[in-house]
Design an enzyme around this catalytic site. Structure first.
Site, PDB file in Angstrom:
ATOM      1  N   LYS A  80       0.852  -1.193   0.000  1.00 35.11           N
ATOM      2  CA  LYS A  80       0.000   0.000   0.000  1.00 35.11           C
ATOM      3  C   LYS A  80       0.892   1.248   0.000  1.00 35.11           C
ATOM      4  O   LYS A  80       2.020   1.203   0.513  1.00 35.11           O
ATOM      5  CB  LYS A  80      -0.887  -0.081   1.252  1.00 35.11           C
ATOM      6  CG  LYS A  80      -1.981   0.951   1.364  1.00 35.11           C
ATOM      7  CD  LYS A  80      -2.890   0.614   2.567  1.00 35.11           C
ATOM      8  CE  LYS A  80      -3.820   1.729   2.943  1.00 35.11           C
ATOM      9  NZ  LYS A  80      -4.731   1.367   4.055  1.00 35.11           N
ATOM     10  N   SER A 155      -9.697   1.875   3.337  1.00 38.19           N
ATOM     11  CA  SER A 155      -8.777   2.642   2.538  1.00 38.19           C
ATOM     12  C   SER A 155      -7.828   1.791   1.697  1.00 38.19           C
ATOM     13  O   SER A 155      -7.205   2.303   0.767  1.00 38.19           O
ATOM     14  CB  SER A 155      -7.947   3.557   3.449  1.00 38.19           C
ATOM     15  OG  SER A 155      -7.163   2.788   4.338  1.00 38.19           O
ATOM     16  N   SER A 179      -9.966  -1.024   7.364  1.00 40.79           N
ATOM     17  CA  SER A 179      -9.424  -0.767   6.020  1.00 40.79           C
ATOM     18  C   SER A 179      -8.801  -1.964   5.317  1.00 40.79           C
ATOM     19  O   SER A 179      -8.454  -1.869   4.143  1.00 40.79           O
ATOM     20  CB  SER A 179      -8.399   0.363   6.064  1.00 40.79           C
ATOM     21  OG  SER A 179      -9.068   1.588   6.011  1.00 40.79           O
TER      22      SER A 179
HETATM   23  N1  GLN Z   1     -13.104   3.784   7.048  1.00 38.03           N
HETATM   24  C1  GLN Z   1     -12.132   4.111   8.037  1.00 38.03           C
HETATM   25  C2  GLN Z   1     -11.997   5.594   8.143  1.00 38.03           C
HETATM   26  O1  GLN Z   1     -12.419   6.249   7.253  1.00 38.03           O
HETATM   27  C3  GLN Z   1     -10.903   3.466   7.581  1.00 38.03           C
HETATM   28  C4  GLN Z   1      -9.714   3.860   8.327  1.00 38.03           C
HETATM   29  C5  GLN Z   1      -8.664   2.845   8.155  1.00 38.03           C
HETATM   30  O2  GLN Z   1      -8.858   1.715   8.566  1.00 38.03           O
HETATM   31  N2  GLN Z   1      -7.548   3.257   7.639  1.00 38.03           N
HETATM   32  O3  GLN Z   1     -11.487   6.100   9.085  1.00 38.03           O
END
Ligand code: GLN
Length: 475
Positions: A80, A155, A179
């Site tokens: 990532k 994400s 995420s």
């Molecule tokens: N959907 C979560 C957020 O928007 C995802 C965050 C994550 O796990 N990086 O905060």
């Protein structure tokens, strides 16, 4: 040579390398071929590391020759865009770090290198991992390989789309709240959020430090286990990473073959009908496989999402304070220091990031810290305590991973609260540090993947893998 990439998993590939059915180079080239063909539309990769692929292949070949190869040797993998790989850009999906070149390897990259994996490239993500659809990336949206009009989740949408689109055999995502699991669920993959501290966070661009963890995204539970074993372990550069000695002191409860369903929590999640139906079918299948399914009562789990959206912005605003136009990343020239700060942040950060930084600064400000931040920490403790009680009754508890399947590109972008609902079932595991996995559980009438989430006690990844492998066969 034509290799059927869809059918591959890590063990199969390893055996093919050993028998000489194909070489590391053949396989890598097959993946690069698909990337060439599909990435323009899917936009999973922000960059393919063409310049180092040959040297990585050479290392893997040598390991096979001198007998030091492991299961991960020669496995093409995606990382990532927030995972540092020395000498390569790591932009966290943000204009702020568009030209930032990593000066050292993250712990997980070090581990992949040690085992001779082939790191194909860096993949797209929501900006600074803030989002659930990969649409907040400064470098364009990523599309779901199952339906290119839909999001891959986020994400870690890039790592998910890379594997689902056969552009890598496996990938590493990161989680602060779902995420890894949510995009895995949207893209028909296995995704695991390990116990907090099981994997080092060193070299991962921080979002919420008490919540962040790296997690494997793979096609099978066994692959997730192999990758988890590769990346976990103590690291002196992350004081929250756990030693084997500590791990061995954690008491392991006796396996009861008993699975909990937090009914009230589920019903409050605004679940889509097809998701609920699929979940009931999963329960039935597990019952037929010899598990006892019981309701568990939770009074506090329903507060998880609210607590997360206080703790996360507070931590993120602290972590992201370093991007001030002076020390890291984008710097806008201005006549005085104050303007350098504000203009650099204004230009470097997108809307969602700015929203969270403002919220975080507010939450931590004098007078509000007690009302919001401290209170959220207290509720976090209550949730953790309640989970301990639940795990006295059952081995694990299950929910759908997400209340709905992959949604259309553009959807929910103007409604942050609707977007935050993606995280409702993920939040308890991140807040309390326990491990949770998402496993493909079927597809909707429209052909969209769904996921079952299993949450286990602290450091009991072994239970997740064992139930997961059994469940995978039932679907
Ligand atoms: N959907 C979560 C957020 O928007 C995802 C965050 C994550 O796990 N990086 O905060």
């Amino acid at each position: 040579m034509k290799i059927d990439l869809k059918s591959l998993n890590i063990e199969k590939v390893h055996n093919s390398f050993l028998t000489g059915e194909y070489t590391v180079k053949d396989l890598t080239e097959a993946y690069l071929g698909v990337i060439k063909e599909k990435n323009e539309v899917i936009n999973a990769y922000l960059e393919v590391f063409y310049n180092d692929i040959d040297s990585q292949i050479e290392i893997a070949d040598k390991m096979f020759k001198n007998g030091t190869a492991t299961l991960m040797t020669g496995i093409p993998i995606a990382i990532k865009d927030n995972t540092l790989f020395e000498g390569h850009i790591s932009s966290a999906g943000s204009k702020m770090l568009e030209n930032y070149v990593a000066t050292y390897d993250s712990f997980v990259v070090k581990k992949l290198k040690e085992e001779g994996a082939i790191i194909l490239g860096r993949t797209n993500m929501d900006e600074f991992a803030m989002g659930s659809s990969t649409q907040t990336s400064a470098f364009g949206v990523t599309r779901n390989p199952y339906d290119i009009t839909r999001v891959p989740g986020g994400s870690s949408g890039g790592p998910a789309a890379a594997v689902a689109g056969d552009m890598a055999l496996a990938s590493l995502g990161t989680e602060t709240c779902g995420s890894v699991r949510q995009p895995a669920s949207f893209c028909g993959l296995v995704g695991i959020k390990p116990t907090y501290g099981a994997v080092s966070r060193s070299g991962i661009i921080a979002m919420g430090s008490s919540l962040d963890q790296v997690g494997p995204m793979t096609k099978t539970v066994t692959d997730a286990e192999i990758l988890y074993n590769t990346i976990s372990g103590k690291d002196l550069l992350d004081s929250t990473s756990l030693t084997d000695e500590f791990k061995s002191t954690v008491e392991k409860s006796i396996f009861k073959k008993k699975i909990g369903v937090p009914r009230a929590f589920l019903n409050g999640g605004g679940i889509n009908e097809e998701v609920l139906k699929n979940f009931e079918i999963c329960c039935e299948k597990l019952k037929n496989a010899g598990y006892e399914i019981v309701d568990v009562v939770s009074d506090t789990m329903k507060y998880s999402l609210a607590v997360y959206y206080i703790i996360m912005p507070a931590e993120a605003s602290t972590n992201l304070a370093r991007y001030d136009g002076i020390r890291y990343g984008l710097s806008v020239d201005a006549p005085n220091l104050y303007d350098v700060y504000t203009k650099s942040k204004g230009k470097g950060f997108g809307k969602e990031v700015r929203r969270r930084l403002l919220l975080g600064a507010y939450i931590l400000s004098h007078g509000f810290k007690e009302a919001y931040y401290r209170k959220a920490l207290n509720v976090r403790d209550m949730i953790a305590k309640e989970l301990l009680e639940i795990f006295e009754q059952v081995d694990v508890f299950i929910t759908p991973t997400v209340p709905f399947p992959a949604f259309k590109l553009g959807e929910k972008m103007d409604d942050p609260l609707a977007m935050y609902m993606n995280d409702i079932f993920s939040a308890p595991a991140n807040l309390t540090g326990v491990p949770a996995i998402s496993i493909p559980s079927g597809i909707t009438k429209e052909g969209l993947p769904l996921g079952l989430q299993i949450t286990a006690p602290y450091l009991r990844e072994d239970i997740l893998f064992s139930i997961g492998k059994e469940f995978e066969k039932l679907v």
